[in-house]
Design an enzyme around this catalytic site. Structure first.
Site, PDB file in Angstrom:
ATOM      1  N   SER A   2       0.803  -1.227   0.000  1.00 31.63           N
ATOM      2  CA  SER A   2       0.000   0.000   0.000  1.00 31.63           C
ATOM      3  C   SER A   2       0.831   1.270   0.000  1.00 31.63           C
ATOM      4  O   SER A   2       0.327   2.334  -0.356  1.00 31.63           O
ATOM      5  CB  SER A   2      -0.937   0.017   1.210  1.00 31.63           C
TER       6      SER A   2
ATOM      7  N   ASP B 296      -4.256   7.984   7.708  1.00 29.29           N
ATOM      8  CA  ASP B 296      -5.140   7.073   8.431  1.00 29.29           C
ATOM      9  C   ASP B 296      -4.332   6.436   9.558  1.00 29.29           C
ATOM     10  O   ASP B 296      -3.247   6.922   9.884  1.00 29.29           O
ATOM     11  CB  ASP B 296      -5.805   6.047   7.500  1.00 29.29           C
TER      12      ASP B 296
ATOM     13  N   HIS C 162      -1.168   4.599   7.393  1.00 29.98           N
ATOM     14  CA  HIS C 162      -0.452   5.168   6.245  1.00 29.98           C
ATOM     15  C   HIS C 162      -0.105   6.647   6.415  1.00 29.98           C
ATOM     16  O   HIS C 162      -0.928   7.426   6.903  1.00 29.98           O
ATOM     17  CB  HIS C 162      -1.284   4.979   4.981  1.00 29.98           C
TER      18      HIS C 162
END
Length: 353
Positions: free
Chosen positions: A38, A328, A331
């Site tokens: 990610s 978040d 991340h």
């Protein structure tokens, strides 16, 4: 100045500019080609059946046009900033996004998938794209590039591209440290060694497919991400130092693997990109980097909000993500990614500029 002196002076200028042009061409990066999780997925997960998605608000609110592309951040990723720094487009597209043509993918492409790891089991846990499949997509990409550009130009793009690997965190926080299967098979040092073998094999696979300029990103202090802090039962709200030990051990062994690869693969240049120290520096001195909050994410409550939970709690999301290290609960924010990109560019990637 005599005619003879003028001719000599002009000749020197021609030689100088010829050498400069030759040097620039030799160090030029033709494309950014990305494998990983990610941290470098610009939206591949949008096109597979998985819950690990971020193609909805508040993600992407600071991206060009305020579009939630599938990047797990409020804006761009490290690889986007690196692409721009090398004179390439300002964002690296997702390979599985059908809106991009092979012409657009010729200057950069990401095969990354949020939630994946070096260990195929990690990808299965999150129902995402394993690294082995990402490399298969790269084989497919090469064939598409040859059809579009011709074999000679395609081979030149492949040879001069910069290959970036950013992967490994999920093998710990989604797999080894929370589920019983791998701990039953491997001690902690054995599991790290197992992952390093997989990292080494992935680089060798990319090399066999034509990669010659390769960067492998080390792990950040993932014991300090907000979700891990929240779930740290021994010291709630504090970094989990046991988790950080895994990151440091992995990084030390990865650096040794990089040295080995450079010694064994002819014509390759593999570099290790340090991210642990810059992450730690921000956490130790937030205000020095312009941050006000390094313990919570901007999204929702900032404690465990991730993916769909960010969407559910969107009304709670902070107003200014620039003040937050994390967007978040796992991340980084775009601003953090920019700082990391600058650090990587000025250190590990200097050899390719």
């Amino acid at each position: 100045m005599s005619a003879k002196s003028l001719c000599y002076y002009l000749l020197l200028l021609v030689v100088y500019f010829s050498l400069s042009a030759s040097s620039t061409a030799a160090s030029k990066v033709s494309a950014i080609i990305v494998f990983g999780d990610s941290t470098v997925d610009p939206g591949n997960n949008n096109f597979i059946p998985t819950v690990a998605k971020s193609n909805f608000p508040p993600y992407g609110r600071d991206f060009d046009g305020g579009v939630a592309t599938g990047r797990f951040s409020n804006g761009r990723l490290v690889t986007d900033f690196l692409s721009e720094a090398f004179g390439l487009p300002s964002s690296v597209p997702a390979y599985l996004d059908p809106s991009y043509t092979i012409e657009q993918l010729a200057t950069g492409v990401s095969f990354a998938s949020a939630g994946t790891g070096l260990d195929d089991l990690t990808a299965k846990i999150a129902s995402v794209i394993p690294l082995s499949q990402q490399l298969e997509y790269f084989v497919e990409y090469k064939e598409r590039l040859k059809l579009a550009k011709g074999e000679s130009i395609a081979n030149k793009i492949i040879a001069e591209a910069l290959y970036i690997f950013s992967i490994g965190t999920n093998d710990f926080i989604l797999n080894y440290l929370v589920l019983p299967l791998r701990p039953a098979q491997y001690t902690a040092p054995e599991y790290v060694a197992y992952l390093i073998v997989l990292a080494d094999a992935a680089v060798r696979d990319a090399y066999d497919l034509g990669a010659r300029k390769i960067e492998f990103t080390g792990l950040a202090p993932f014991g300090c991400v907000p979700a891990v802090r929240t779930l740290n039962h021994n010291e709630p709200g504090e970094c989990n130092q046991e988790y950080n030990k895994f990151a440091r051990r992995f990084n030390a062994e990865l650096q040794e693997a990089v040295r080995k690869l450079n010694g064994e693969l002819a014509g390759v240049q593999v570099v290790y990109a340090e991210t642990y120290s810059v992450g730690s520096a921000i956490i130790a001195n937030p205000s020095g980097y312009g941050f006000e909050n390094v313990v919570q994410g901007c999204c929702g409550t900032g404690l465990i909000d991730l993916s769909v939970l960010c969407g559910v709690d969107e009304p709670l999301t902070c107003q200014d993500a620039e003040k937050y290290m994390f967007f978040d609960s796992v991340h980084p924010s775009e601003r953090t990614y920019r700082i990391v990109a600058d650090n990587v560019l000025n250190n590990a990637l200097q050899v390719f500029l």
